[in-house]
Design an enzyme around this catalytic site. Sequence first.
Site, PDB file in Angstrom:
ATOM      1  N   CYS A  50       0.830  -1.207   0.000  1.00 33.52           N
ATOM      2  CA  CYS A  50       0.000   0.000   0.000  1.00 33.52           C
ATOM      3  C   CYS A  50       0.865   1.257   0.000  1.00 33.52           C
ATOM      4  CB  CYS A  50      -0.945   0.006   1.199  1.00 33.52           C
ATOM      5  SG  CYS A  50      -0.105  -0.095   2.790  1.00 33.52           S
ATOM      6  N   HIS A  99      19.468   0.850  -0.843  1.00 30.53           N
ATOM      7  CA  HIS A  99      18.026   1.135  -0.787  1.00 30.53           C
ATOM      8  C   HIS A  99      17.240  -0.096  -0.342  1.00 30.53           C
ATOM      9  CE1 HIS A  99      14.102   2.792  -1.872  1.00 30.53           C
ATOM     10  NE2 HIS A  99      13.873   1.638  -2.471  1.00 30.53           N
TER      11      HIS A  99
END
Length: 434
Positions: A50, A99
């Site tokens: 989400c 990352h």
Amino acid sequence: MNIIVVGLSHKTASVEIREKVAFAPTQMEKPLRALTALDDIGEAVIVSTCNRVEIYATTRDIAGGMARLKRFLADYHGLSLDSLEPHLYIHHSEAAIRHVFRVASSLDSMVVGEPQILGQIKTAYGYAAEYKSSGIILNRFLHKAFSVAKRVRTETKIASSAVSVSFAAVELAKKIFGELTDKTVMLIGAGEMCELAAKHFLNNGVRGVMVTNRTYERAVRLAEEFDGKAIAFEDLFDHLHKVDIVLTSTGAPHYIIKQKDVEDVIRRRKLKPMFFIDIAVPRDIEPKVNDVENVYLYDMDDLQNVVASNLQQRAEEAKKAEAIIDEEIGQFYRWISNLEVTPTIVALRTKFDEVRKNELTKTLANWKDLPPDAERRLDALTSAIINKLLHPPTSALKSTGQGGRTDLYVDALRALFDLQTDVPEEKSLGELEE
């Protein structure tokens, strides 16, 4: 082979944008197969939650690979690249490794330290493994990301303190009472945050829940949800002495519980402690209630101060986590560099040794009356010469992993000596696997 990342998250895109590029978790086969069919894309994993959508991939052409991934995201979801690109971020090589390690360790999450993201990446990897879109590099990479995340949670306290108001209430109750298994909670009102806090209390083992509300039918529905007992609002003070923890969120314009009310209740409880959590604005409970002996009152500001303090603590722990990630990046980057270095070294030594053996064979064929051990000595001599000559370039090549010049050295050696590494590379990759 380089690792690249293209994606967007809550930091770069609104929920309206994120939902447009989301991938259905049960329909991953088609996009994963489409990704690995793209030119110059070797392996691929899609993470879709989400709060973020990211593609992890391998490529030999960094610029081309990232351009293809951006175009894929736009085309697959029927969007124009011009509208999508401002929301995208791209990373490659060491920055891509950092990352993904940070994402898996929840350092890039909306709430730093939340545990859900690691499970979501593991699910994404599971689909990639099922549909065979991940290979030697992403398999090793994501398993490393999982171990880094585990190490961060083990060696730091990044997830040890409550950073939501509702959960902070539970943590405070534990400090007051210790175990909650013999405690009863009363909900006064039916606010969403009050309801959420009640769920946290139930998850932490409270014995029972009572619910009261000005609309009795609403109290009954909520009590059924928590397998609790509904109380008529006008009977509140007949039951208040039976509970240990009180959560209020009524929206009333005045105090519904005052100091005198609580003094009467605490006497009936024979001074057994009570914990009041007032998350209503305006407040439901008179502040002087906190002056009553063995009574603890926290309002919304108190809870938010606890959350702010815990967030600061998580920020400090995040610094420790970043140091762990720095260390782990170096280890993984050396491994991935060796995927290029090792087959090149093998090819270089193989070529030099073939030349040595061919020339030695020619020489010995025309050399008469050699002593019995001459062939063995000449073989050892020429091998030693080759080893001496190849030691400097081999050492330089092995040391390039941390310096970022691996591709330059590997490409130069392959071009200068016309090295063919296709066959040895497969053998070398297998040997590098743990």
